[in-house]
Design a protein around this motif. Sequence first.
Motif, mmCIF file in Angstrom:
data_model
loop_
_atom_site.group_PDB
_atom_site.id
_atom_site.type_symbol
_atom_site.label_atom_id
_atom_site.label_comp_id
_atom_site.label_asym_id
_atom_site.label_seq_id
_atom_site.Cartn_x
_atom_site.Cartn_y
_atom_site.Cartn_z
ATOM 1 N N PHE A 112 14.257 -8.378 16.733
ATOM 2 C CA PHE A 112 13.058 -8.048 17.527
ATOM 3 C C PHE A 112 13.211 -6.667 18.175
ATOM 4 O O PHE A 112 12.267 -5.857 18.173
ATOM 5 C CB PHE A 112 12.824 -9.107 18.603
ATOM 6 C CG PHE A 112 12.336 -10.435 18.071
ATOM 7 C CD1 PHE A 112 11.642 -10.519 16.874
ATOM 8 C CD2 PHE A 112 12.558 -11.604 18.804
ATOM 9 C CE1 PHE A 112 11.192 -11.736 16.406
ATOM 10 C CE2 PHE A 112 12.109 -12.816 18.337
ATOM 11 C CZ PHE A 112 11.428 -12.899 17.138
ATOM 12 N N CYS A 168 10.723 -3.809 16.862
ATOM 13 C CA CYS A 168 9.648 -3.552 17.837
ATOM 14 C C CYS A 168 10.164 -2.624 18.956
ATOM 15 O O CYS A 168 9.806 -2.797 20.127
ATOM 16 C CB CYS A 168 9.143 -4.859 18.424
ATOM 17 S SG CYS A 168 8.533 -6.031 17.180
ATOM 18 N N TRP A 171 4.278 -7.390 20.499
ATOM 19 C CA TRP A 171 4.580 -8.653 21.202
ATOM 20 C C TRP A 171 3.976 -9.879 20.496
ATOM 21 O O TRP A 171 4.525 -10.979 20.549
ATOM 22 C CB TRP A 171 4.037 -8.581 22.650
ATOM 23 C CG TRP A 171 4.937 -7.796 23.536
ATOM 24 C CD1 TRP A 171 4.682 -6.589 24.087
ATOM 25 C CD2 TRP A 171 6.237 -8.175 23.947
ATOM 26 N NE1 TRP A 171 5.732 -6.154 24.831
ATOM 27 C CE2 TRP A 171 6.719 -7.108 24.777
ATOM 28 C CE3 TRP A 171 7.061 -9.260 23.717
ATOM 29 C CZ2 TRP A 171 7.986 -7.129 25.361
ATOM 30 C CZ3 TRP A 171 8.319 -9.278 24.298
ATOM 31 C CH2 TRP A 171 8.771 -8.237 25.098
ATOM 32 N N ILE A 208 6.438 -10.906 17.920
ATOM 33 C CA ILE A 208 7.603 -11.569 18.524
ATOM 34 C C ILE A 208 7.249 -13.007 18.922
ATOM 35 O O ILE A 208 8.011 -13.948 18.681
ATOM 36 C CB ILE A 208 8.091 -10.759 19.748
ATOM 37 C CG1 ILE A 208 8.619 -9.401 19.301
ATOM 38 C CG2 ILE A 208 9.154 -11.544 20.516
ATOM 39 C CD1 ILE A 208 8.947 -8.457 20.445
ATOM 40 N N THR A 223 6.746 -15.256 15.705
ATOM 41 C CA THR A 223 8.025 -15.544 15.034
ATOM 42 C C THR A 223 8.851 -16.518 15.858
ATOM 43 O O THR A 223 9.466 -17.457 15.318
ATOM 44 C CB THR A 223 8.804 -14.241 14.811
ATOM 45 O OG1 THR A 223 7.993 -13.316 14.071
ATOM 46 C CG2 THR A 223 10.087 -14.501 14.048
ATOM 47 N N SER A 224 8.880 -16.301 17.163
ATOM 48 C CA SER A 224 9.649 -17.198 18.037
ATOM 49 C C SER A 224 9.075 -18.613 18.008
ATOM 50 O O SER A 224 9.815 -19.609 17.966
ATOM 51 C CB SER A 224 9.644 -16.664 19.475
ATOM 52 O OG SER A 224 10.202 -15.381 19.529
#
Length: 630
Positions: free
Chosen positions: A29, A33, A116, A119, A122-123
Motif C-alpha cells: 500500500f 499509493c 484510499w 486501500i 483491498t483491505s
Amino acid sequence: MQTGENEQALRKIIDFTRLLSIAILLIHFYLCCYQTFQRLQLTHTIVDHVLLPLAKMAIFKTLLIAKLSALLLLVVSLVGSKGKRDEKIRLKTVATYCATGLLIYFFSNYLLHLGWLYITATSFGYLLFMTGGGMLFRMLKLKFGSDIFNKENETFPQEERLLENEYSINLPAKYQLKGKERDSWINIINPFRGTLVGGSPGAGKSYFVIRHIITQHIRKGFSMLIYDFKYDDLSRIAYNALREHGSRSFYVINFENIMHRSNPLEPETMTDITDAMEAARTIMLGLNREWIKKQGDFFVESPINFVTALIWFLKKYEGGRHCTLPHVIELSLVDYKDLFAVLTSEPEIEVLINPFISAWKNEAYEQLEGQIASAKISLARLSSPQLYYVLSGNDFSLDINNPNNPKVVCLANNPQKSQVYGAVLSLYVNRINKLVNRKQQQKCSLIFDEFPTIYFNGIDNLIATARSNKVAVTLAVQDYSQLKKDYGREQAEVIMNIVGNIICGQVTGDTAKQLSERFGKINQQKESVSINSSDTSISRSTQLDYAIPASKIAGLSSGEFVGMVADDPTNPIDLKTFHCRIQNDHEAIGLEEASYEAIPTVRSISIFEAQSNYQKIKADIRELIQTFVE
C-alpha cells in the motif's frame, strides 16, 4: 508431539506468518499509493529510507505478485491455525465469504488511481477472505449427522454367487453395502435341514418365498405335500407348475368342495398299536389345542387312550374293513354296555380299556363320563356328511414319495373353519409323516403355510431325522408368540432352534430379539464429539454391535427379509447371514398368474350321495354291534 512447548512454538510461527502477510500488504500500500500518503502528509524520512528501497525487490515489482504473496502467507497461517470447531458452519457460507473476498481483493486493482479507495477495497477483500478461510478450517463435518439411523454402519457383505444343486432353492435379491446397492442370492442349498419362513401378515412370505419353493422343487422333481391354509392360493401355483413339469399325480383334500378322498387311518399303513396311539393323540390334541400344554394329565391321556382303543379295534376287526375316522366317531357313540363287550374281544387293547371297564363295573359313572365324554364331545364336532365322505374313501395312498407313484398332495383349509378342519388335516399330516420318512424313497418337500393352525406331533423329530431320507420341511409362521401360544413354550423353542434355514420378514418383540442375537455382531465404526468452550475434539473407535438390530427387523418393508442359511460339506458358504430385498419380476408373475388354469373339478357330489355314505357308516357300526350282541 503435542507438548505445551511445541504448541506454543507453533502458535508463534503461525502468528509470525500472518504478521508477515499483513506487513507485505501494508508495504505494498505504501509503495503503490505513495503519492496519496504524501498528499495527506503521512510520509516520513526514516520510513521512506527503509521502505522505498524495498520497491526494487521482485515481490513488489507488480501488483499481482505482491497481492498473491500476501494471500499465500495468509493461507499458510490459516492452515496451521487451531480454533474451536463448530458443526453449525456451512460450506455455502465459507464459499460466499472466500469468493466475495477474492473478487474484491483482486478487482480492486481498477481503483488504484483512487488511492484510499483502493486501500480500503483491498483491505476489505483481504479481511473477508481471512474470515472465510478461518471458518473453513474450523468447520466440523460430522459423518453420523447424515446417517441418523446408522444404516450404513449396519451393512455387511452378503453372498453374491448363485450356488445351485439338484435340491436348492435360489432367490435373487439386492442389498446395501456402504451406501451402494449390490446384487445377491439367497441360496438354500440344503433344504433338508429345515426352513422357517416368518413374517407378520403382508410381509410377503407367500409371494416372495413360498411360491418359489413350490415352483423350484416341482421343477426339480420333488414329490410334495402342501398345507394350503387359504385354499387355493398355493394349490393353484402347484397345479400349474406341475402342468409344465409333470410325471407326478395331483390330489386335493378339500372338505367343502370335495375333490379327492383318502383314508388317513388306512389299516395297511398302521403296523402296530403305537401308530394308532399317534393318530389318536393327533386328532384329540388337534381338536383341543389347550390340551397340548397339559399332556400327561389324567383327563387328557384318558380320552387319547380311549380313541386309541377304538382305532386299533377297527384295524384288527375283519382286516380293517371299517378302519376309518368316521367309523371311529360312530363307534364312540355306542352305549357303554355294548361298547365294552365289543372292545374286550380284542386282547391287544385290554390294557387301554381296563380303567374304563373298572370304572363302569364299580359304578363310578362320574369318573367314566369325565374320561370318555370329552372324547365323544370332541369327536362329535367332526360328524358331518362331507367329512365322512372324504375320510371314508381311498382315491390314493398317503405314501406321497413312493418312487413308483410320486404325488403332489394339497390339504385345503378354510380360515373360518380352521379349528375343525385343522384337526382332521393334522391327522393326514401325521400319517404322511410316518410314511415319507423312510429309506429309498423319492425326494420330498413338505410345505406348511400358517403352520400353527395345525397340530403336528413330532415336527422336531421329523426335521432332525428326515435329512438323510431327502425330506425337506418348510414351516411358515407369523411370529414366535403365535407358535408359543399353540404349541407351548418348550415345543416352540425347539421348532425355532432346530431349523437350519431362516427367512424372516417384519416381526417384532421376542421374535426380533431372538433373530438379532442369532445373526450375531459385526465390527462397526463409532464417532463421538466433545465440545467445550475452547476446543472441539472428535474420537473414532470400532466396536462389535448387532449386525441386524431388533428395531431394524421390526421395520422391514414388504419383500425385505433377513435370515441365515445352512450349508453342507460339499457347498460351504462363508456369508450365511443376509439382509436384502428379494427381487420378484412382478410383471412376469402377473402374466403367469393370468395364464393359470383353474384346478379341475374331479367329482360332483350331491347331497343325497353324501347323506347315503353318512348313513351307511352308521349302519356299519350298528351291524358290527349287532353281530357281537348276537
